[in-house]
Motif scaffolding. Sequence first.
Motif, mmCIF file in Angstrom:
data_model
loop_
_atom_site.group_PDB
_atom_site.id
_atom_site.type_symbol
_atom_site.label_atom_id
_atom_site.label_comp_id
_atom_site.label_asym_id
_atom_site.label_seq_id
_atom_site.Cartn_x
_atom_site.Cartn_y
_atom_site.Cartn_z
ATOM 1 N N THR A 1 0.820 -1.224 0.000
ATOM 2 C CA THR A 1 0.000 0.000 0.000
ATOM 3 C C THR A 1 0.849 1.268 0.000
ATOM 4 O O THR A 1 0.299 2.367 0.041
ATOM 5 C CB THR A 1 -0.931 0.018 1.219
ATOM 6 O OG1 THR A 1 -0.141 0.092 2.429
ATOM 7 C CG2 THR A 1 -1.799 -1.227 1.278
ATOM 8 N N LYS B 1 3.332 1.174 -5.209
ATOM 9 C CA LYS B 1 2.407 1.658 -6.239
ATOM 10 C C LYS B 1 3.176 2.122 -7.477
ATOM 11 O O LYS B 1 2.760 1.884 -8.616
ATOM 12 C CB LYS B 1 1.558 2.795 -5.679
ATOM 13 C CG LYS B 1 0.593 2.369 -4.579
ATOM 14 C CD LYS B 1 -0.131 3.576 -3.994
ATOM 15 C CE LYS B 1 -1.051 3.173 -2.854
ATOM 16 N NZ LYS B 1 -1.729 4.354 -2.240
ATOM 17 N N PHE B 2 4.310 2.784 -7.244
ATOM 18 C CA PHE B 2 5.119 3.265 -8.364
ATOM 19 C C PHE B 2 5.674 2.085 -9.165
ATOM 20 O O PHE B 2 5.643 2.098 -10.404
ATOM 21 C CB PHE B 2 6.264 4.132 -7.836
ATOM 22 C CG PHE B 2 7.110 4.750 -8.914
ATOM 23 C CD1 PHE B 2 6.736 5.959 -9.497
ATOM 24 C CD2 PHE B 2 8.276 4.142 -9.335
ATOM 25 C CE1 PHE B 2 7.512 6.534 -10.500
ATOM 26 C CE2 PHE B 2 9.061 4.701 -10.332
ATOM 27 C CZ PHE B 2 8.681 5.900 -10.909
ATOM 28 N N ARG C 1 4.484 -1.029 -9.365
ATOM 29 C CA ARG C 1 3.417 -1.752 -10.073
ATOM 30 C C ARG C 1 2.931 -0.970 -11.296
ATOM 31 O O ARG C 1 2.551 -1.568 -12.317
ATOM 32 C CB ARG C 1 2.254 -2.030 -9.127
ATOM 33 C CG ARG C 1 2.548 -3.112 -8.098
ATOM 34 C CD ARG C 1 1.251 -3.653 -7.492
ATOM 35 N NE ARG C 1 0.487 -2.596 -6.848
ATOM 36 C CZ ARG C 1 0.593 -2.254 -5.563
ATOM 37 N NH1 ARG C 1 1.454 -2.895 -4.790
ATOM 38 N NH2 ARG C 1 -0.145 -1.282 -5.055
ATOM 39 N N SER C 2 2.945 0.363 -11.197
ATOM 40 C CA SER C 2 2.518 1.174 -12.344
ATOM 41 C C SER C 2 3.460 1.020 -13.531
ATOM 42 O O SER C 2 3.085 1.322 -14.677
ATOM 43 C CB SER C 2 2.424 2.649 -11.943
ATOM 44 O OG SER C 2 3.713 3.196 -11.693
ATOM 45 N N HIS C 3 4.666 0.530 -13.245
ATOM 46 C CA HIS C 3 5.645 0.289 -14.312
ATOM 47 C C HIS C 3 5.855 -1.208 -14.560
ATOM 48 O O HIS C 3 6.880 -1.620 -15.121
ATOM 49 C CB HIS C 3 6.982 0.964 -13.978
ATOM 50 C CG HIS C 3 6.928 2.462 -14.037
ATOM 51 N ND1 HIS C 3 6.549 3.230 -12.957
ATOM 52 C CD2 HIS C 3 7.184 3.338 -15.054
ATOM 53 C CE1 HIS C 3 6.603 4.507 -13.283
ATOM 54 N NE2 HIS C 3 6.973 4.604 -14.555
ATOM 55 N N GLY C 4 4.899 -2.001 -14.136
ATOM 56 C CA GLY C 4 4.920 -3.429 -14.450
ATOM 57 C C GLY C 4 5.840 -4.276 -13.603
ATOM 58 O O GLY C 4 6.105 -5.443 -13.939
ATOM 59 N N THR D 1 6.209 -6.319 -10.388
ATOM 60 C CA THR D 1 5.368 -6.932 -9.360
ATOM 61 C C THR D 1 6.185 -7.839 -8.452
ATOM 62 O O THR D 1 7.341 -8.182 -8.762
ATOM 63 C CB THR D 1 4.249 -7.759 -10.005
ATOM 64 O OG1 THR D 1 4.834 -8.862 -10.735
ATOM 65 C CG2 THR D 1 3.414 -6.916 -10.959
ATOM 66 N N LYS E 1 13.360 6.590 -14.379
ATOM 67 C CA LYS E 1 12.279 6.277 -13.429
ATOM 68 C C LYS E 1 12.693 6.648 -12.006
ATOM 69 O O LYS E 1 11.859 7.088 -11.205
ATOM 70 C CB LYS E 1 11.911 4.797 -13.524
ATOM 71 C CG LYS E 1 11.212 4.412 -14.823
ATOM 72 C CD LYS E 1 10.818 2.952 -14.822
ATOM 73 C CE LYS E 1 10.019 2.604 -16.082
ATOM 74 N NZ LYS E 1 10.764 2.828 -17.334
ATOM 75 N N GLU F 1 12.195 10.302 -11.700
ATOM 76 C CA GLU F 1 10.766 10.585 -11.611
ATOM 77 C C GLU F 1 10.253 10.356 -10.191
ATOM 78 O O GLU F 1 9.492 11.172 -9.655
ATOM 79 C CB GLU F 1 10.006 9.688 -12.595
ATOM 80 C CG GLU F 1 8.502 9.893 -12.586
ATOM 81 C CD GLU F 1 7.785 8.901 -13.488
ATOM 82 O OE1 GLU F 1 6.538 8.785 -13.369
ATOM 83 O OE2 GLU F 1 8.450 8.220 -14.300
ATOM 84 N N SER G 1 8.932 13.148 -7.297
ATOM 85 C CA SER G 1 7.611 13.086 -6.669
ATOM 86 C C SER G 1 7.690 13.172 -5.153
ATOM 87 O O SER G 1 6.807 13.747 -4.514
ATOM 88 C CB SER G 1 6.895 11.801 -7.090
ATOM 89 O OG SER G 1 7.554 10.662 -6.564
#
Length: 233
Positions: A123, A128-129, A131-134, A136, A217, A220, A224
């Motif tokens: 969580t 999250k970052f 998983r957003s880029h594949g 896992t 990445k 990035e 953030s």
Amino acid sequence: MAAANYHCPASLILRSDIGVRFVHTLTLKSTENSWLGTKVRVSPCNLNLRPLVSVCRRRPPAATVSFSLPTANPERASPGQEIPKWSSKAIKSFTMAELEARKLKYPTTGTEALLMGVLIEGTNLAAKFLRSHGITLLKVRDETVKLLGKADLFFFSPEHPPLTDEAQRALDWAVDQKIKSVDGGEITTAHILLGIWSEVDSPGHKILSTLGFNDDKAKELESSISKPGCTDD
């Protein structure tokens, strides 16, 4: 034959497991002889309870919860400067990393385990970052086994597998970067992820690189978390 009268006090002592003595006094009042034998009458008895030992109730040991992660130099901040605190999700991710190292039966907690711990918690900002880029957990776990192999079936990891030097440097990097930022707030899982990426020869860095993570990445993600009010959510 005349009946004989007897007065024969007797004591019956019973002990229980809780350390209490039961004193049961029986008094033989009289007897009567008959062709069936001797009849014995027993008068009512008294029951005295006397504690032999006092009962000591101990408080359960207080649970100790750690709110920090291991560091090679606890006094990293300059005099008068407060050391930033770790976020609760970063602490939980570290705990998951140790458990994952034990699950894979590895003797140490490396950067690959720190990476998996972040994804297992799931969580947090870094997970999250990723998983957003594949990237896992299953992919990272598969790459970990490919890179490091499987542990001996009969080997049992310690309860808290010690950190590798690379993993320790990754955590220290996270602390140092947060101190340099002077923007307040907590050290997050994103700092851990960037710390792993800073260790270019570590298993965690190699796995991230294989799965498509790169310097762009990383920049990035760093951009953030540098925004005011950024949290580990």
